[in-house]
Design a protein around this motif. Sequence first.
Motif, PDB file in Angstrom:
ATOM      1  N   LEU A 196     -25.258 -41.849 -14.255  1.00 25.15           N
ATOM      2  CA  LEU A 196     -25.192 -40.662 -13.268  1.00 25.15           C
ATOM      3  C   LEU A 196     -24.763 -39.182 -13.487  1.00 25.15           C
ATOM      4  O   LEU A 196     -25.216 -38.301 -13.835  1.00 25.15           O
ATOM      5  N   THR A 197     -23.414 -39.302 -13.791  1.00 22.75           N
ATOM      6  CA  THR A 197     -22.393 -38.248 -13.643  1.00 22.75           C
ATOM      7  C   THR A 197     -22.758 -37.773 -15.161  1.00 22.75           C
ATOM      8  O   THR A 197     -22.399 -36.885 -15.157  1.00 22.75           O
ATOM      9  N   TRP A 198     -22.299 -38.851 -16.431  1.00 23.90           N
ATOM     10  CA  TRP A 198     -22.635 -38.511 -17.429  1.00 23.90           C
ATOM     11  C   TRP A 198     -24.000 -37.803 -18.007  1.00 23.90           C
ATOM     12  O   TRP A 198     -24.249 -36.583 -18.645  1.00 23.90           O
ATOM     13  N   LYS A 199     -24.690 -37.446 -16.986  1.00 24.20           N
ATOM     14  CA  LYS A 199     -26.161 -37.114 -17.227  1.00 24.20           C
ATOM     15  C   LYS A 199     -25.845 -35.300 -16.147  1.00 24.20           C
ATOM     16  O   LYS A 199     -26.492 -34.522 -16.924  1.00 24.20           O
ATOM     17  N   LEU A 200     -25.438 -35.729 -15.506  1.00 21.22           N
ATOM     18  CA  LEU A 200     -25.689 -34.388 -14.100  1.00 21.22           C
ATOM     19  C   LEU A 200     -23.944 -33.532 -15.414  1.00 21.22           C
ATOM     20  O   LEU A 200     -23.629 -32.442 -14.647  1.00 21.22           O
ATOM     21  N   LEU A 255     -22.000 -30.582 -13.076  1.00 22.02           N
ATOM     22  CA  LEU A 255     -20.707 -31.304 -13.217  1.00 22.02           C
ATOM     23  C   LEU A 255     -19.437 -31.107 -13.945  1.00 22.02           C
ATOM     24  O   LEU A 255     -20.476 -30.895 -15.125  1.00 22.02           O
ATOM     25  N   SER A 256     -18.423 -30.310 -13.404  1.00 17.64           N
ATOM     26  CA  SER A 256     -17.555 -29.751 -14.973  1.00 17.64           C
ATOM     27  C   SER A 256     -17.303 -30.838 -15.095  1.00 17.64           C
ATOM     28  O   SER A 256     -17.298 -32.211 -14.565  1.00 17.64           O
ATOM     29  N   ASP A 257     -16.661 -30.398 -16.257  1.00 17.45           N
ATOM     30  CA  ASP A 257     -15.485 -31.281 -16.543  1.00 17.45           C
ATOM     31  C   ASP A 257     -14.898 -32.506 -15.810  1.00 17.45           C
ATOM     32  O   ASP A 257     -14.735 -33.444 -15.638  1.00 17.45           O
ATOM     33  N   ASN A 260     -14.590 -35.841 -14.671  1.00 15.63           N
ATOM     34  CA  ASN A 260     -13.686 -37.068 -14.396  1.00 15.63           C
ATOM     35  C   ASN A 260     -13.399 -37.364 -13.491  1.00 15.63           C
ATOM     36  O   ASN A 260     -12.902 -38.426 -13.217  1.00 15.63           O
ATOM     37  N   ALA A 261     -13.733 -36.872 -12.253  1.00 14.67           N
ATOM     38  CA  ALA A 261     -12.755 -37.293 -10.676  1.00 14.67           C
ATOM     39  C   ALA A 261     -13.068 -38.261 -10.557  1.00 14.67           C
ATOM     40  O   ALA A 261     -13.414 -39.540  -9.740  1.00 14.67           O
ATOM     41  N   ILE A 262     -15.057 -38.104 -10.681  1.00 12.80           N
ATOM     42  CA  ILE A 262     -16.319 -38.841 -10.291  1.00 12.80           C
ATOM     43  C   ILE A 262     -15.746 -40.221 -10.503  1.00 12.80           C
ATOM     44  O   ILE A 262     -15.743 -41.207 -10.358  1.00 12.80           O
ATOM     45  N   TYR A 263     -15.766 -40.332 -12.283  1.00 11.94           N
ATOM     46  CA  TYR A 263     -15.428 -41.657 -12.894  1.00 11.94           C
ATOM     47  C   TYR A 263     -14.054 -41.815 -12.233  1.00 11.94           C
ATOM     48  O   TYR A 263     -13.964 -43.594 -12.539  1.00 11.94           O
TER      49      TYR A 263
END
Length: 489
Positions: free
Chosen positions: A238-242, A250-252, A256-259
């Motif tokens: 989902l994070t990658w999709k957004l 979402l910004s880079d 990355n913060a979410i990952y």
Amino acid sequence: MSGDGLNLLNFADKKIRMLHVSWIAFFITFVVWFNHAPLLAFMKEAFDLTSQQVKALMILNVAMTIPARILIGMLVDKFGPRIIYSGLLMAAGVVCTAFALAQTYEQLALLRFLMGFTGAGFVIGIRLVSEWFPAKTVGVAEGVYGGWGNFGSAAAAMLLPSLALLIGGEDGWRYALMCTGAVAFLYGIFFYKVARNTPKGSTYFKPKKTGGLEVTSKRDFYFYLAMNIPMYIALAVLTWKLGPEKINLLSDFASNAIYFGLAALFVFQTSQIYKVNKENLKNGVPELQQYKFKQVAVLNWAYFVTFGSELAVVSMLPLFFMETFELTAVTAGLLASGFAFMNLVARPGGGWLSDRFGRKKTLSILICGLAIGYMVLSQIDSAWLIPLAVVATMCCSFFVQAGEGAVFAMVPLVQRRMTGQIAGMTGAYGNVGAVIFLTVLSFVDASTFFMFIAGAAAVCFIFVQFLDEPSGHMTEVMEDGSVQLIEVT
């Protein structure tokens, strides 16, 4: 309606009254959770959204429910259904109102993500109903709770577009959303006043520790850790999709913060699970109190393809009918509601069949029917007669929702004191399925999307063959050390 001694019109029976209070709560959470789906056409126009932005909203709506169901399952086992359901309903009303007042796509996306926690309401009622009904009727009781509650998505599809048009104006859809939020908030107050965790004189069993499921062998401990990984994968997808490569919501840095946060959360959860099970792993568990984690794992995957596919299809079906057959939003919403409409009979029916003819056999047949149903839906195009497309949709949905009923006819029979957590994990897997299926939809056409679900169901059919049919009793230890046997046959 009645079955095996379950008379749903016997309002003098306290457990029947509790069942009705519970399914209405779940119904309202589902209306609120999916109130955006039939109104997407209005939102698309109001915010000038792209197709990818609309699909992102669909995925965001089911993402938060993955961790929320795990958390709510723990809270229910610890504090009881009454206070947790009341709080969730009231919070849902507040967030829903904020969503209705959103002024930018970023606000829509964030608030839709937060709305995902509303879907965790399902877990609460599973534990509550299992406290009030014996094993011989728990399947149909859970089916009524889940099926009649799930109908909330169909009610939203049928009523909200008309309500928005009735209110009128360019903000009619906003007022329609706010109406559902107000109902949720008020019912939360009502639920707290009338609901009770158990029948009078019954014991509400709680886990010895919170933070994760108790398992009864080293093998099951590692199996449990492995079964948590797909939930984190779904959130990473989902994070990658957004992220900037796709929707660019979402910004880079944010991605990355979410990952990093997901990786840290997995490590933390693993440590909590170890703390909960440290004593069991060191000293072992008495045979009477043991259970097989594979039962939980197979039910997780079965719910992945049943409820996961339902969430995905309910999210995309109104727009699919609208674009395939060139229909208005109101007409498309009414026709698409046929998929969820079957919940009224299919999910209780799946529970009843499971109670009567065996849990494993029933689930196997329904998963097989589900796979065939989605293969048929993959053939729908503009050349089809609309009534035929609706009938195909409803036939497929019967197997989907009866399968859900069969899954949760087994969940309360694994280990009573952890029913909330087991239901939470199983329910979370349903949302993992929804995220995966909706992500697939963002890359392929509807026909390929339906075929992908059919393939996943075929794999799940193999998994179901490893289930053990519940029999005999499960054991719970009272606070005074005495042992209570709870019938599961």
